[in-house]
Enzyme design. Structure first.
Site, PDB file in Angstrom:
ATOM      1  N   GLN A  10      40.618  44.616  38.759  1.00 47.26           N
ATOM      2  CA  GLN A  10      39.948  45.308  37.660  1.00 47.26           C
ATOM      3  C   GLN A  10      40.771  45.145  36.401  1.00 47.26           C
ATOM      4  OE1 GLN A  10      38.389  49.241  38.331  1.00 47.26           O
ATOM      5  NE2 GLN A  10      38.630  49.828  36.180  1.00 47.26           N
ATOM      6  N   ASP A 137      41.543  33.435  25.155  1.00 45.35           N
ATOM      7  CA  ASP A 137      42.548  34.118  25.976  1.00 45.35           C
ATOM      8  C   ASP A 137      43.324  33.088  26.802  1.00 45.35           C
ATOM      9  OD1 ASP A 137      44.016  36.181  27.080  1.00 45.35           O
ATOM     10  OD2 ASP A 137      42.479  36.789  28.501  1.00 45.35           O
TER      11      ASP A 137
END
Length: 243
Positions: A10, A137
Site C-alpha cells: 500500500q 517517478d
C-alpha cells in the site's frame, strides 16, 4: 474472473493486489478515495490519472520500452489490471542486496554488471523521452529486472548474468504525455536525487546512466533536455542551500 486478492503493498495513492486473472499472474492497482477532496473532484482526478497511466503503458510498446502488459482498466472500481512478474527483482534491491553481497564475497565483476544495468536504464529513459512519455517517478524501485529465459533457480547469481536480464519499467501513476524538455529535465533530476538518497555507495551510477542517455541516439533535442536538467539541478541546489 479474478481469484481472491492478496494485498502486496500500500502506497500513498493506491493499494497493490496480486491474483490470477484469466489464469494469468496479475497485479491490480486500486486507487483509493481521498476524503479530503470533494467527491466529484476526486473522481475526476482519479479517472484522469488512471487514463494517463494506461495511456503511457500502451505508448511504451510503440517506444520499445518493456512494461507490464495491460489487461483491464476499470474506472468504476478505480483499478488497473496488469501483468505481474512473479520472478523479478527491483533495480533497488538488485543494487543494495545482490551487488553488495557479491562485492563482500569477492566474486564476480560488479562494476561491469552495474555499468550494464546503468546503460539499460539510460537507453530506456531516452526511449521514453523520445516518445514524449514523462514517467514522473523515476526511481530504482520503479524498475524491475527479469530473466529473458528463466533458469529455474533461486540463486542470486542468476541476476548477474547480464545477457539474460532485461529491464521493465513500472508504476506510471504520475506519468503523462508531453514534449516539454523542461519536464524531461525534471524527470532526470528526480532520478538523480533518488540515486543519491538510495545508492550513495555507487556515486558514479547516475553519470553512467546519463552517458547512456546522451549516447543512445542523436535526437536533436538532447542538448536542450540536458540544459534544462542542469537548470533544474541548479534550482534544486539553491533551494537546498536556502532551506
Amino acid at each position: 474472473m479474478a481469484e481472491e486478492l492478496k494485498i502486496l503493498k500500500q502506497g500513498a495513492e493506491a493499494k497493490l493486489y496480486i491474483c490470477k486473472y484469466l489464469d494469468r499472474p496479475t497485479l491490480i492497482k486500486e486507487r483509493f478515495k481521498k476524503n479530503y477532496r470533494h467527491p466529484d473532484l476526486d473522481a475526476t482526478i482519479t479517472k484522469e490519472r488512471i487514463k494517463n497511466e494506461a495511456r503511457s503503458i500502451v505508448r511504451c510498446k510503440t517506444a520499445g520500452v518493456r512494461t507490464p502488459s495491460l489487461y483491464l482498466v476499470d474506472f468504476e472500481r478505480r483499478r488497473i489490471y496488469m501483468q505481474h512478474f512473479e520472478n523479478s527483482i527491483t533495480v533497488k534491491d538488485f543494487i543494495i542486496n545482490i551487488v553488495k553481497k557479491t562485492e563482500q564475497n569477492g566474486a564476480g565483476d560488479t562494476e561491469n554488471v552495474l555499468n550494464s544495468v546503468a546503460t539499460m536504464i539510460g537507453h530506456t529513459v531516452k526511449k521514453l523521452h523520445e516518445n514524449n512519455i514523462i514517467h514522473g517517478d523515476l526511481t530504482t524501485s520503479n524498475m524491475l529486472l527479469v530473466e529473458k529465459k528463466p533458469k529455474g533457480t533461486d540463486d542470486d547469481a542468476r541476476w548477474l548474468q547480464i545477457n539474460n536480464i532485461e529491464l521493465i519499467m513500472i508504476d506510471f501513476g504520475l506519468s503523462y504525455v508531453d514534449s516539454s524538455t523542461e519536464d524531461m529535465g525534471v524527470d532526470l533530476y528526480v532520478l538523480e536525487r533518488a540515486l543519491i538518497s538510495t545508492h550513495n555507495d555507487f556515486p558514479n551510477l547516475f553519470n553512467k546512466i546519463l552517458d547512456a542517455y546522451k549516447n543512445y541516439s542523436k535526437h536533436n533535442n538532447v542538448k536542450e533536455i540536458l540544459a534544462k536538467f542542469e537548470d533544474v539541478r541548479a534550482r534544486g541546489r539553491k533551494r537546498t542551500m536556502v532551506g
